[in-house]
Write a protein that holds these residues in place. Structure first.
Motif, short mmCIF file in Angstrom:
data_model
loop_
_atom_site.label_atom_id
_atom_site.label_comp_id
_atom_site.label_asym_id
_atom_site.label_seq_id
_atom_site.Cartn_x
_atom_site.Cartn_y
_atom_site.Cartn_z
N ILE A 21 0.86 -1.18 0.00
CA ILE A 21 0.00 0.00 0.00
C ILE A 21 0.89 1.23 0.00
O ILE A 21 2.01 1.20 0.54
N LEU A 22 0.44 2.30 -0.59
CA LEU A 22 1.24 3.52 -0.67
C LEU A 22 1.39 4.19 0.69
O LEU A 22 0.44 4.20 1.49
N GLU A 23 2.56 4.74 0.95
CA GLU A 23 2.83 5.34 2.25
C GLU A 23 1.95 6.55 2.54
O GLU A 23 1.72 6.89 3.69
N GLU A 24 1.41 7.20 1.50
CA GLU A 24 0.54 8.36 1.69
C GLU A 24 -0.91 7.96 1.94
O GLU A 24 -1.75 8.81 2.25
N ASP A 25 -1.23 6.67 1.78
CA ASP A 25 -2.57 6.20 2.07
C ASP A 25 -2.82 6.28 3.57
O ASP A 25 -1.88 6.35 4.37
N THR A 26 -4.09 6.26 3.96
CA THR A 26 -4.45 6.41 5.36
C THR A 26 -4.61 5.06 6.05
O THR A 26 -4.67 4.01 5.39
N LEU A 27 -4.73 5.12 7.37
CA LEU A 27 -5.05 3.90 8.11
C LEU A 27 -6.41 3.36 7.69
O LEU A 27 -6.62 2.15 7.70
N GLU A 28 -7.32 4.22 7.27
CA GLU A 28 -8.61 3.75 6.78
C GLU A 28 -8.43 2.94 5.50
O GLU A 28 -9.09 1.92 5.30
N ASP A 29 -7.50 3.37 4.64
CA ASP A 29 -7.21 2.59 3.43
C ASP A 29 -6.62 1.23 3.79
O ASP A 29 -6.96 0.21 3.19
N LEU A 30 -5.75 1.20 4.81
CA LEU A 30 -5.18 -0.07 5.26
C LEU A 30 -6.27 -0.95 5.87
O LEU A 30 -6.31 -2.16 5.63
N HIS A 31 -7.16 -0.35 6.64
CA HIS A 31 -8.31 -1.08 7.20
C HIS A 31 -9.10 -1.76 6.08
O HIS A 31 -9.40 -2.96 6.14
N ASN A 32 -9.41 -1.01 5.02
CA ASN A 32 -10.17 -1.56 3.90
C ASN A 32 -9.39 -2.68 3.20
O ASN A 32 -9.98 -3.69 2.80
N ALA A 33 -8.09 -2.51 3.05
CA ALA A 33 -7.26 -3.53 2.41
C ALA A 33 -7.25 -4.82 3.24
O ALA A 33 -7.33 -5.92 2.68
N ILE A 34 -7.18 -4.69 4.57
CA ILE A 34 -7.18 -5.87 5.45
C ILE A 34 -8.54 -6.56 5.38
O ILE A 34 -8.62 -7.79 5.26
N VAL A 35 -9.61 -5.79 5.46
CA VAL A 35 -10.96 -6.35 5.39
C VAL A 35 -11.13 -7.15 4.09
O VAL A 35 -11.63 -8.28 4.11
N ASN A 36 -10.70 -6.58 2.98
CA ASN A 36 -10.81 -7.27 1.69
C ASN A 36 -9.90 -8.49 1.61
O ASN A 36 -10.30 -9.54 1.11
N ALA A 37 -8.67 -8.37 2.11
CA ALA A 37 -7.71 -9.46 2.02
C ALA A 37 -8.15 -10.69 2.82
O ALA A 37 -7.84 -11.82 2.44
N PHE A 38 -8.87 -10.47 3.92
CA PHE A 38 -9.29 -11.59 4.75
C PHE A 38 -10.74 -12.01 4.48
O PHE A 38 -11.25 -12.92 5.11
N GLY A 39 -11.40 -11.35 3.52
CA GLY A 39 -12.73 -11.78 3.10
C GLY A 39 -13.87 -11.36 4.00
O GLY A 39 -14.93 -11.99 3.97
N PHE A 40 -13.70 -10.30 4.78
CA PHE A 40 -14.80 -9.81 5.61
C PHE A 40 -15.75 -8.99 4.74
O PHE A 40 -15.37 -8.48 3.68
N ASP A 41 -16.98 -8.80 5.22
CA ASP A 41 -17.95 -8.03 4.45
C ASP A 41 -17.78 -6.52 4.63
O ASP A 41 -18.37 -5.74 3.89
#
Length: 180
Positions: A21-41
């Motif tokens: 993920i890009l360093e300028e992205d937010t923690l919210e972007d990381l949250h969304n990436a984790i949710v998607n990567a682990f298959g949560f809704d």
């Protein structure tokens, strides 16, 4: 720059995802990436927690402002990754769905140049299958704290408790009141 994270589920089995993920992205972007990567809704809230090198939890950074005064509490959207995580400060804890307490150890593994043609965030690698339910977390006392009343041991026994029997309350005017 691109931050490459290993996100490890707190579970008995080895379950993790590697995310770029890009360093300028937010923690919210990381949250969304984790949710998607682990298959949560993605319907449940989550929080990041700053921590030390031993994963001892510190400051909460929630998805939504839960403070008493709107706008007073900073949220995930207020923090870019490069303001929270660096090559020296590499660890953060993520908790998703506070009813099930899916807990993840998120560690910055590398900082690299972005690759041309790659859309970030990017799931680099997935290992392990998600369990049907989250790990049971013991929220009770530590072993050395199991005997909560041990420090209050005294010389009282059942005979001493007789001083608290009903006889002392028989003449009380409280018996005539309706307390319902």
């Amino acid at each position: 720059m691109v931050y490459k994270f290993r996100v490890i589920l707190d579970a008995e089995e080895d379950i993790f995802r590697d995310i770029a993920i890009l360093e300028e992205d937010t923690l919210e972007d990381l949250h969304n990436a984790i949710v998607n990567a682990f298959g949560f809704d993605g319907l449940e809230p989550g929080s990041f927690y700053t921590c030390d090198d031993d994963w001892v939890q510190d400051e909460e950074i929630p998805l939504f402002d839960t403070g008493d005064t709107p706008g007073e509490q900073k949220t995930m959207a207020d923090y870019t990754l490069n303001t929270i995580l660096t090559e020296e400060e590499t660890k953060i804890i993520y908790v998703y769905d506070f009813l099930n307490m899916w807990t993840f150890f998120v560690e910055l593994a590398a900082v690299e140049e972005p690759e041309s043609g790659v859309a970030y965030p990017d799931l680099l690698f997935a290992h392990g299958e998600m369990p049907a339910s989250s790990q049971d977390h013991a929220f009770g006392a530590e072993e050395e704290q199991d005997d909560l009343y041990g420090e209050f041991d005294d010389d009282y026994d059942d005979e001493d408790l007789d001083m608290f029997n009903d006889e002392g309350f028989e003449d009380s005017s409280f018996d005539d009141h309706n307390w319902n």
